[in-house]
Design an enzyme around this catalytic site. Structure first.
Site, short mmCIF file in Angstrom:
data_model
loop_
_atom_site.label_atom_id
_atom_site.label_comp_id
_atom_site.label_asym_id
_atom_site.label_seq_id
_atom_site.Cartn_x
_atom_site.Cartn_y
_atom_site.Cartn_z
N HIS A 146 41.72 36.54 86.49
CA HIS A 146 40.76 37.31 86.96
C HIS A 146 41.64 38.20 88.22
O HIS A 146 42.37 37.78 88.83
CB HIS A 146 39.90 36.58 87.92
CG HIS A 146 38.78 35.85 87.17
ND1 HIS A 146 37.56 36.02 86.64
CD2 HIS A 146 39.00 34.71 86.47
CE1 HIS A 146 37.03 35.23 86.14
NE2 HIS A 146 37.86 34.34 85.74
N GLU B 184 32.94 24.28 82.08
CA GLU B 184 34.00 24.32 83.20
C GLU B 184 33.47 23.29 84.22
O GLU B 184 34.42 22.53 84.80
CB GLU B 184 34.07 25.58 83.95
CG GLU B 184 35.20 25.72 84.88
CD GLU B 184 35.34 26.99 85.64
OE1 GLU B 184 34.55 27.87 85.27
OE2 GLU B 184 36.14 27.20 86.35
N HIS C 117 32.56 32.11 80.18
CA HIS C 117 32.98 31.04 80.85
C HIS C 117 31.86 29.86 80.40
O HIS C 117 30.85 30.01 80.91
CB HIS C 117 32.82 31.32 82.34
CG HIS C 117 34.31 32.13 82.87
ND1 HIS C 117 34.30 33.13 82.63
CD2 HIS C 117 35.16 31.49 83.56
CE1 HIS C 117 35.45 33.52 83.55
NE2 HIS C 117 35.93 32.49 84.09
N ASP D 64 40.45 39.66 90.85
CA ASP D 64 40.49 39.30 92.23
C ASP D 64 40.76 38.06 92.54
O ASP D 64 40.74 37.85 93.95
CB ASP D 64 38.87 39.42 92.65
CG ASP D 64 37.93 38.69 91.77
OD1 ASP D 64 38.53 38.06 90.97
OD2 ASP D 64 36.64 38.70 92.16
N ASP E 6 43.93 31.80 85.06
CA ASP E 6 42.77 31.88 85.74
C ASP E 6 42.89 32.76 86.90
O ASP E 6 42.55 33.89 86.84
CB ASP E 6 41.92 30.33 86.12
CG ASP E 6 40.51 30.64 86.06
OD1 ASP E 6 40.04 31.58 85.72
OD2 ASP E 6 39.98 29.43 86.71
N HIS F 33 43.26 34.92 80.00
CA HIS F 33 42.29 34.66 80.99
C HIS F 33 42.87 34.64 82.43
O HIS F 33 43.50 33.71 82.85
CB HIS F 33 41.58 33.37 80.72
CG HIS F 33 40.55 32.88 81.59
ND1 HIS F 33 39.19 32.31 80.99
CD2 HIS F 33 40.11 33.01 83.01
CE1 HIS F 33 38.13 32.26 82.00
NE2 HIS F 33 38.84 32.53 83.17
ZN LIG Z 1 37.60 32.18 84.90
#
Ligand SMILES: [Zn+2]
Length: 330
Positions: free
Chosen positions: A14, A200, A197, A16, A278, A12
């Site tokens: 990202h 959260e 997702h 960006d 993350d 997991h």
């Molecule tokens: Zn995430």
């Protein structure tokens, strides 16, 4: 345990949220893009979400800046390569990177060109380093169901060739799954694996719906199954894997501090958990740091770590050959 030396699997991350500040500055200078600062330390203050964010939405504001420099093929390829390069430095053996292609079409790139460029960056790193990867296409929950269909359709030709899965991300509202039942069902039909997702930001029931309505095989975060017995039960019974990201969860106030994080409790109760960053930049973290922080609170044994590594390999969307290669690295 020497966490830096241990082999790692990350599921997991990202794209960006994981850019080097130096790269943002370099590209912005070349392309005359305005930044709040061209000083690395100053820029980092804008990129890193504080541990004291108010919410997930405040955390998500940090992604506007990196996206300014992620609008060309060349830059996407470079940024992906660098993320893999950074991961190799802490002995990550397999990395699944995710990104929302539609965020990178603001200056005319097509969705296919965006995906192709990220795959090329990943292949560059694979040919140079002892690391393997795959790509997860994220659909923004804040956008329409049509936009998710577009990502599913345009990513289809890359399936089995770099792209493995579909994801829903961004701001989490209650009962968001309903809106995306059709595009995710189509994705499944095409052969995408599914990770969502959910859970959260306080809504454990979203995890239940992601599993039941969308067929999620993995859940991004899933922290709030702790407050929803039905969601907890289905995750445990079906062995749905949780991609947990402790620092990000402290930042977004999913938990108030590391000691409150349920990762270890879940693990001990037989729920399959995995370690993830993350976002390496926005969360100012690495895999080694996440493992270290969890170990500080819960004193992981070598067996705990080994089990989580095995969970991660098993839950990855890699092919059998890659999984066996990952197992052989431990
Ligand atoms: Zn995430």
């Amino acid at each position: 345990m020497n966490f830096l030396a241990l082999p790692k699997i990350e599921l997991h991350c990202h794209l960006d949220g994981s850019l080097r500040a130096e790269t943002i500055i370099d590209i912005a200078q070349k392309e005359e893009i305005q930044l709040p600062s061209f000083d690395k330390d100053e820029l980092q203050k804008e990129l890193i979400a504080p541990l004291e964010c108010e919410s997930l939405d405040e955390y998500l504001k940090r992604f506007a800046l990196p996206n300014l420099v992620m609008q060309s093929k060349e830059n996407l390829r470079r940024i992906t390569f660098e993320l893999f390069e950074d991961a190799t430095r802490e002995n990550v053996k397999y990395l699944e990177v995710r990104f929302a292609p539609l965020l990178h079409t603001l200056q005319g790139l097509g969705v296919e060109e965006v995906i192709q460029s990220v795959i090329e960056g990943m292949r560059d790193a694979e040919s140079r380093y002892e690391i393997k990867g795959n790509i997860i296409l994220s659909c923004m929950r804040t956008m329409s169901a049509e936009s998710a269909f577009e990502v599913v359709e345009k990513g289809k030709k890359f399936l089995g060739n770099g792209v493995v899965a579909i994801d829903l991300c961004a701001s989490e509202e209650e009962s968001f799954c309903k809106k995306f039942v059709d595009p995710i069902a189509l994705a499944k039909k095409y052969g995408y694996r599914v990770t969502i997702h959910a859970g959260e930001t306080g809504i454990g029931k979203n995890v239940l719906e992601a599993v039941e309505m969308l067929g999620a095989e993995r859940i991004g975060h899933g922290v709030f199954i702790k407050d929803c017995a039905e969601a907890y039960k289905i995750v445990k019974e079906r062995q749905v894997v949780l991609e947990m990201c402790p620092t990000s969860n402290v930042q977004t106030k999913a938990v108030h501090n590391y000691s409150e994080h349920p990762i270890y409790k879940f693990h001990k109760d037989g729920i399959k958990v995995t370690f993830n960053t993350d976002n390496r930049t926005v969360s100012d973290t690495t895999m080694a740091k996440e493992i270290h922080l969890v170990n500080n609170e819960f004193n992981l044994s070598e067996e705990d770590y080994r089990q989580i590594y095995l969970n991660s390999v098993e839950a990855s969307f890699a092919d059998q050959e890659t999984k066996e290669w990952c197992l052989a690295q431990y």
